[in-house]
Design a protein around this motif. Sequence first.
Motif, PDB file in Angstrom:
ATOM      1  N   LEU A   1      22.623   7.055 -15.810  1.00 12.80           N
ATOM      2  CA  LEU A   1      23.218   6.984 -17.143  1.00 12.80           C
ATOM      3  C   LEU A   1      24.499   7.802 -17.221  1.00 12.80           C
ATOM      4  O   LEU A   1      25.558   7.298 -17.630  1.00 12.80           O
TER       5      LEU A   1
ATOM      6  N   ALA B   1      27.236   6.402 -15.098  1.00 13.01           N
ATOM      7  CA  ALA B   1      27.840   5.229 -15.725  1.00 13.01           C
ATOM      8  C   ALA B   1      28.787   5.626 -16.845  1.00 13.01           C
ATOM      9  O   ALA B   1      29.867   5.031 -17.001  1.00 13.01           O
ATOM     10  N   LEU B   2      28.408   6.638 -17.622  1.00 15.53           N
ATOM     11  CA  LEU B   2      29.242   7.051 -18.760  1.00 15.53           C
ATOM     12  C   LEU B   2      30.570   7.641 -18.309  1.00 15.53           C
ATOM     13  O   LEU B   2      31.501   7.731 -19.108  1.00 15.53           O
TER      14      LEU B   2
ATOM     15  N   ALA C   1      27.641   0.919 -22.466  1.00 14.36           N
ATOM     16  CA  ALA C   1      26.395   1.446 -21.910  1.00 14.36           C
ATOM     17  C   ALA C   1      25.235   1.203 -22.869  1.00 14.36           C
ATOM     18  O   ALA C   1      24.132   0.811 -22.452  1.00 14.36           O
TER      19      ALA C   1
ATOM     20  N   GLU D   1      29.395  -0.049 -15.292  1.00 18.18           N
ATOM     21  CA  GLU D   1      28.493  -0.991 -15.937  1.00 18.18           C
ATOM     22  C   GLU D   1      27.402  -1.453 -14.971  1.00 18.18           C
ATOM     23  O   GLU D   1      26.256  -1.672 -15.371  1.00 18.18           O
TER      24      GLU D   1
ATOM     25  N   MET E   1      24.910   1.167 -14.975  1.00 15.03           N
ATOM     26  CA  MET E   1      24.091   1.103 -16.186  1.00 15.03           C
ATOM     27  C   MET E   1      23.030   0.022 -16.056  1.00 15.03           C
ATOM     28  O   MET E   1      21.893   0.187 -16.517  1.00 15.03           O
TER      29      MET E   1
END
Length: 298
Positions: free
Chosen positions: A82, A85-86, A94, A153, A156
Amino acid sequence: MKASLYLVLATLFWSGNFVVGQAAVASMSPLDLTFWRWTFAAVPLLLLAHFVEMPDWRAVLRRWPVLLLLSVLGMSGYTLLLYGALGLTSAVNAALITAANPALIVVLAIVLLGERTTRLGWLGICLGLLGVLLVLSRGELQRVFGLSINTGELMMVGAVIVWGCYTIIARRLDVPVISATAVQVAIASVTLAPFALALNVRLPATPAEGWSLAYIVVFPSLGAYLFWNLALKTTPPGTAGNYLNLIVVFTALITVTLGTPLTLVQIVGGVMVIAGVLLTGMKVRAKPPVRAASTLGS
Protein backbone atom coordinates in the motif's frame (compact mmCIF):
# COMPACT_ATOMS: atom_id res chain seq x y z
CA MET A 1 -27.74 5.52 14.78
CA LYS A 2 -24.64 5.31 16.98
CA ALA A 3 -23.40 2.26 15.07
CA SER A 4 -23.76 4.14 11.76
CA LEU A 5 -21.68 6.99 13.17
CA TYR A 6 -18.99 4.52 14.26
CA LEU A 7 -18.87 2.99 10.77
CA VAL A 8 -18.64 6.40 9.10
CA LEU A 9 -15.79 7.42 11.43
CA ALA A 10 -13.92 4.17 10.81
CA THR A 11 -14.07 4.58 7.03
CA LEU A 12 -13.13 8.26 7.33
CA PHE A 13 -10.01 7.34 9.33
CA TRP A 14 -9.05 4.66 6.82
CA SER A 15 -9.56 7.14 3.98
CA GLY A 16 -7.18 9.54 5.69
CA ASN A 17 -4.55 6.79 5.66
CA PHE A 18 -4.45 6.94 1.86
CA VAL A 19 -4.00 10.72 1.78
CA VAL A 20 -1.63 11.02 4.74
CA GLY A 21 0.29 7.92 3.64
CA GLN A 22 0.84 9.42 0.20
CA ALA A 23 2.28 12.58 1.76
CA ALA A 24 4.42 10.58 4.20
CA VAL A 25 6.07 8.33 1.59
CA ALA A 26 7.49 11.40 -0.10
CA SER A 27 10.19 11.44 2.59
CA MET A 28 9.81 8.16 4.51
CA SER A 29 10.14 4.65 3.09
CA PRO A 30 7.24 2.16 3.10
CA LEU A 31 9.23 0.08 5.60
CA ASP A 32 9.66 3.11 7.89
CA LEU A 33 5.91 3.69 7.95
CA THR A 34 4.92 0.04 8.22
CA PHE A 35 7.36 -0.86 10.98
CA TRP A 36 6.67 2.17 13.19
CA ARG A 37 2.92 2.04 12.53
CA TRP A 38 2.60 -1.45 13.95
CA THR A 39 5.30 -1.05 16.62
CA PHE A 40 3.56 1.96 18.16
CA ALA A 41 0.07 0.45 17.70
CA ALA A 42 0.86 -3.00 19.14
CA VAL A 43 0.62 -2.31 22.89
CA PRO A 44 -2.49 -0.06 22.71
CA LEU A 45 -4.24 -2.64 20.51
CA LEU A 46 -3.36 -5.47 22.92
CA LEU A 47 -4.73 -3.43 25.83
CA LEU A 48 -7.83 -2.56 23.81
CA ALA A 49 -8.42 -6.24 23.04
CA HIS A 50 -7.84 -7.24 26.66
CA PHE A 51 -10.36 -4.81 28.13
CA VAL A 52 -12.98 -4.82 25.35
CA GLU A 53 -13.05 -8.53 24.46
CA MET A 54 -11.40 -10.07 27.56
CA PRO A 55 -10.17 -13.08 25.54
CA ASP A 56 -8.57 -16.30 26.71
CA TRP A 57 -5.05 -15.34 25.62
CA ARG A 58 -3.76 -18.91 25.88
CA ALA A 59 -6.44 -20.06 23.45
CA VAL A 60 -5.62 -17.14 21.15
CA LEU A 61 -1.89 -17.89 21.13
CA ARG A 62 -2.52 -21.57 20.37
CA ARG A 63 -3.55 -20.34 16.91
CA TRP A 64 -0.12 -18.74 16.37
CA PRO A 65 0.66 -20.50 13.04
CA VAL A 66 -2.37 -19.04 11.26
CA LEU A 67 -1.97 -15.71 13.07
CA LEU A 68 1.64 -15.57 11.83
CA LEU A 69 0.51 -16.22 8.26
CA LEU A 70 -2.21 -13.59 8.54
CA SER A 71 0.26 -11.09 9.96
CA VAL A 72 2.68 -11.63 7.08
CA LEU A 73 -0.12 -11.19 4.56
CA GLY A 74 -2.35 -8.53 6.06
CA MET A 75 -0.12 -6.45 8.31
CA SER A 76 3.28 -6.64 6.62
CA GLY A 77 2.59 -7.56 2.99
CA TYR A 78 -0.52 -5.48 2.39
CA THR A 79 0.76 -2.41 4.22
CA LEU A 80 4.17 -2.42 2.53
CA LEU A 81 2.51 -2.72 -0.88
CA LEU A 82 0.00 0.00 0.00
CA TYR A 83 2.62 2.56 1.04
CA GLY A 84 4.85 1.54 -1.85
CA ALA A 85 1.95 2.15 -4.25
CA LEU A 86 1.12 5.52 -2.68
CA GLY A 87 4.62 6.69 -3.54
CA LEU A 88 3.91 6.07 -7.23
CA THR A 89 0.20 6.73 -7.77
CA SER A 90 -2.53 8.98 -6.38
CA ALA A 91 -4.46 8.32 -3.19
CA VAL A 92 -7.71 8.38 -5.18
CA ASN A 93 -6.51 5.74 -7.66
CA ALA A 94 -5.29 3.54 -4.79
CA ALA A 95 -8.66 3.87 -3.03
CA LEU A 96 -10.55 3.08 -6.24
CA ILE A 97 -8.53 -0.09 -6.79
CA THR A 98 -9.07 -1.06 -3.14
CA ALA A 99 -12.82 -0.62 -3.61
CA ALA A 100 -12.80 -3.68 -5.87
CA ASN A 101 -11.68 -5.81 -2.93
CA PRO A 102 -15.14 -7.19 -2.01
CA ALA A 103 -15.66 -8.45 -5.56
CA LEU A 104 -12.20 -10.05 -5.58
CA ILE A 105 -12.98 -11.80 -2.29
CA VAL A 106 -16.12 -13.25 -3.86
CA VAL A 107 -14.06 -14.56 -6.80
CA LEU A 108 -11.47 -16.10 -4.47
CA ALA A 109 -14.22 -17.70 -2.40
CA ILE A 110 -15.68 -19.22 -5.57
CA VAL A 111 -12.30 -20.51 -6.77
CA LEU A 112 -10.82 -21.64 -3.47
CA LEU A 113 -13.85 -22.53 -1.35
CA GLY A 114 -16.36 -23.61 -3.97
CA GLU A 115 -18.89 -20.94 -3.00
CA ARG A 116 -21.45 -19.86 -5.57
CA THR A 117 -22.82 -16.57 -6.78
CA THR A 118 -25.69 -15.46 -9.00
CA ARG A 119 -25.76 -13.88 -12.43
CA LEU A 120 -26.29 -10.56 -10.71
CA GLY A 121 -23.19 -11.21 -8.64
CA TRP A 122 -21.14 -11.99 -11.75
CA LEU A 123 -22.44 -8.81 -13.38
CA GLY A 124 -21.25 -6.85 -10.36
CA ILE A 125 -17.83 -8.52 -10.47
CA CYS A 126 -17.41 -7.71 -14.17
CA LEU A 127 -18.62 -4.13 -13.73
CA GLY A 128 -16.24 -3.54 -10.84
CA LEU A 129 -13.34 -5.06 -12.76
CA LEU A 130 -14.08 -2.86 -15.76
CA GLY A 131 -14.14 0.19 -13.49
CA VAL A 132 -10.72 -0.71 -12.06
CA LEU A 133 -9.32 -1.29 -15.57
CA LEU A 134 -10.68 2.10 -16.61
CA VAL A 135 -8.80 3.76 -13.75
CA LEU A 136 -5.62 1.74 -14.36
CA SER A 137 -5.59 2.65 -18.05
CA ARG A 138 -6.70 6.27 -17.50
CA GLY A 139 -9.53 5.70 -19.93
CA GLU A 140 -7.37 4.06 -22.58
CA LEU A 141 -8.14 0.36 -22.17
CA GLN A 142 -5.61 -0.62 -24.84
CA ARG A 143 -2.90 0.34 -22.33
CA VAL A 144 -3.91 -2.69 -20.26
CA PHE A 145 -3.03 -5.03 -23.12
CA GLY A 146 0.16 -3.08 -23.81
CA LEU A 147 1.22 -3.47 -20.15
CA SER A 148 1.79 0.29 -19.95
CA ILE A 149 0.26 0.67 -16.50
CA ASN A 150 1.71 2.71 -13.65
CA THR A 151 3.91 0.59 -11.37
CA GLY A 152 2.23 1.99 -8.28
CA GLU A 153 -1.19 0.93 -9.52
CA LEU A 154 0.13 -2.57 -10.23
CA MET A 155 1.47 -2.66 -6.66
CA MET A 156 -1.99 -1.64 -5.44
CA VAL A 157 -3.52 -4.51 -7.43
CA GLY A 158 -1.01 -6.78 -5.71
CA ALA A 159 -2.01 -5.33 -2.34
CA VAL A 160 -5.68 -6.04 -3.05
CA ILE A 161 -4.89 -9.64 -4.04
CA VAL A 162 -2.85 -10.11 -0.85
CA TRP A 163 -5.71 -8.69 1.22
CA GLY A 164 -8.18 -10.96 -0.54
CA CYS A 165 -6.10 -14.01 0.41
CA TYR A 166 -5.85 -12.66 3.96
CA THR A 167 -9.61 -12.35 4.17
CA ILE A 168 -10.29 -15.84 2.86
CA ILE A 169 -8.01 -17.29 5.54
CA ALA A 170 -9.20 -14.96 8.31
CA ARG A 171 -12.90 -15.65 7.77
CA ARG A 172 -12.51 -19.09 9.38
CA LEU A 173 -10.41 -17.93 12.31
CA ASP A 174 -12.28 -18.55 15.57
CA VAL A 175 -10.55 -15.79 17.54
CA PRO A 176 -12.13 -12.51 18.71
CA VAL A 177 -11.52 -9.86 16.06
CA ILE A 178 -9.66 -7.18 18.03
CA SER A 179 -7.56 -9.81 19.80
CA ALA A 180 -6.64 -11.46 16.49
CA THR A 181 -5.75 -8.07 15.01
CA ALA A 182 -3.68 -7.09 18.05
CA VAL A 183 -1.66 -10.32 17.99
CA GLN A 184 -1.07 -9.98 14.24
CA VAL A 185 0.14 -6.41 14.74
CA ALA A 186 2.52 -7.50 17.50
CA ILE A 187 3.84 -10.32 15.29
CA ALA A 188 4.35 -7.86 12.42
CA SER A 189 6.40 -5.58 14.65
CA VAL A 190 8.63 -8.49 15.73
CA THR A 191 9.04 -10.07 12.29
CA LEU A 192 9.80 -6.74 10.61
CA ALA A 193 12.38 -5.77 13.25
CA PRO A 194 15.35 -7.60 11.60
CA PHE A 195 14.59 -5.89 8.28
CA ALA A 196 14.18 -2.57 10.07
CA LEU A 197 17.63 -2.96 11.67
CA ALA A 198 19.30 -4.14 8.47
CA LEU A 199 17.84 -1.33 6.37
CA ASN A 200 18.35 1.40 8.99
CA VAL A 201 14.70 2.26 9.49
CA ARG A 202 14.48 5.75 10.94
CA LEU A 203 12.05 7.64 13.09
CA PRO A 204 10.38 10.77 11.69
CA ALA A 205 12.93 13.57 11.35
CA THR A 206 10.58 16.52 10.78
CA PRO A 207 7.36 17.72 12.43
CA ALA A 208 5.43 16.87 9.23
CA GLU A 209 6.71 13.29 9.29
CA GLY A 210 5.96 13.01 12.99
CA TRP A 211 2.37 14.21 12.61
CA SER A 212 1.85 11.90 9.62
CA LEU A 213 3.01 8.86 11.59
CA ALA A 214 0.98 9.95 14.62
CA TYR A 215 -2.17 10.12 12.48
CA ILE A 216 -1.47 6.69 10.96
CA VAL A 217 -0.96 5.12 14.40
CA VAL A 218 -3.84 6.80 16.22
CA PHE A 219 -6.62 6.96 13.65
CA PRO A 220 -6.48 4.14 11.03
CA SER A 221 -4.59 1.73 13.31
CA LEU A 222 -6.40 2.28 16.63
CA GLY A 223 -9.49 4.47 16.27
CA ALA A 224 -10.82 2.84 13.12
CA TYR A 225 -10.51 -0.69 14.52
CA LEU A 226 -12.22 0.36 17.76
CA PHE A 227 -15.15 2.08 16.03
CA TRP A 228 -15.52 -0.68 13.44
CA ASN A 229 -15.73 -3.44 16.02
CA LEU A 230 -18.01 -1.46 18.34
CA ALA A 231 -20.38 -1.05 15.39
CA LEU A 232 -20.26 -4.78 14.63
CA LYS A 233 -21.75 -5.49 18.05
CA THR A 234 -25.12 -4.26 16.75
CA THR A 235 -24.69 -4.22 12.95
CA PRO A 236 -24.60 -7.29 10.65
CA PRO A 237 -21.16 -7.63 9.01
CA GLY A 238 -22.71 -7.60 5.54
CA THR A 239 -24.40 -4.28 6.23
CA ALA A 240 -21.23 -2.86 7.72
CA GLY A 241 -19.28 -4.00 4.66
CA ASN A 242 -21.30 -1.65 2.45
CA TYR A 243 -19.90 1.28 4.42
CA LEU A 244 -16.44 0.42 3.05
CA ASN A 245 -17.56 2.07 -0.19
CA LEU A 246 -17.28 5.37 1.71
CA ILE A 247 -13.48 5.02 1.66
CA VAL A 248 -13.43 5.98 -2.02
CA VAL A 249 -15.88 8.83 -1.43
CA PHE A 250 -14.01 10.24 1.57
CA THR A 251 -10.61 9.88 -0.12
CA ALA A 252 -11.92 11.77 -3.15
CA LEU A 253 -13.45 14.50 -0.96
CA ILE A 254 -10.26 14.93 1.07
CA THR A 255 -8.18 15.06 -2.11
CA VAL A 256 -10.42 17.67 -3.71
CA THR A 257 -10.47 19.72 -0.49
CA LEU A 258 -6.66 19.75 -0.55
CA GLY A 259 -6.72 21.17 -4.08
CA THR A 260 -6.31 18.14 -6.37
CA PRO A 261 -9.24 17.86 -8.82
CA LEU A 262 -10.71 14.53 -9.86
CA THR A 263 -10.58 13.43 -13.48
CA LEU A 264 -13.64 12.25 -15.42
CA VAL A 265 -12.07 8.79 -15.70
CA GLN A 266 -11.70 8.57 -11.90
CA ILE A 267 -15.32 9.62 -11.38
CA VAL A 268 -16.73 7.19 -13.96
CA GLY A 269 -14.45 4.37 -12.80
CA GLY A 270 -15.37 5.00 -9.18
CA VAL A 271 -19.10 4.87 -9.93
CA MET A 272 -18.60 1.59 -11.81
CA VAL A 273 -16.57 0.05 -8.99
CA ILE A 274 -19.03 1.04 -6.28
CA ALA A 275 -22.02 -0.10 -8.38
CA GLY A 276 -20.26 -3.39 -8.99
CA VAL A 277 -19.61 -3.90 -5.30
CA LEU A 278 -23.27 -3.16 -4.47
CA LEU A 279 -24.44 -5.66 -7.10
CA THR A 280 -22.00 -8.26 -5.78
CA GLY A 281 -23.30 -7.63 -2.27
CA MET A 282 -26.82 -8.53 -3.43
CA LYS A 283 -25.77 -12.10 -4.18
CA VAL A 284 -26.50 -15.19 -2.09
CA ARG A 285 -26.33 -14.62 1.67
CA ALA A 286 -25.85 -18.27 2.52
CA LYS A 287 -22.53 -17.65 4.22
CA PRO A 288 -22.51 -14.27 5.95
CA PRO A 289 -19.11 -12.56 6.13
CA VAL A 290 -17.18 -13.47 9.26
CA ARG A 291 -16.12 -10.56 11.43
CA ALA A 292 -12.41 -11.43 11.16
CA ALA A 293 -12.62 -10.54 7.48
CA SER A 294 -13.88 -7.08 8.27
CA THR A 295 -10.62 -5.68 9.63
CA LEU A 296 -9.70 -3.59 6.62
CA GLY A 297 -6.02 -3.06 7.39
CA SER A 298 -5.78 0.19 5.38
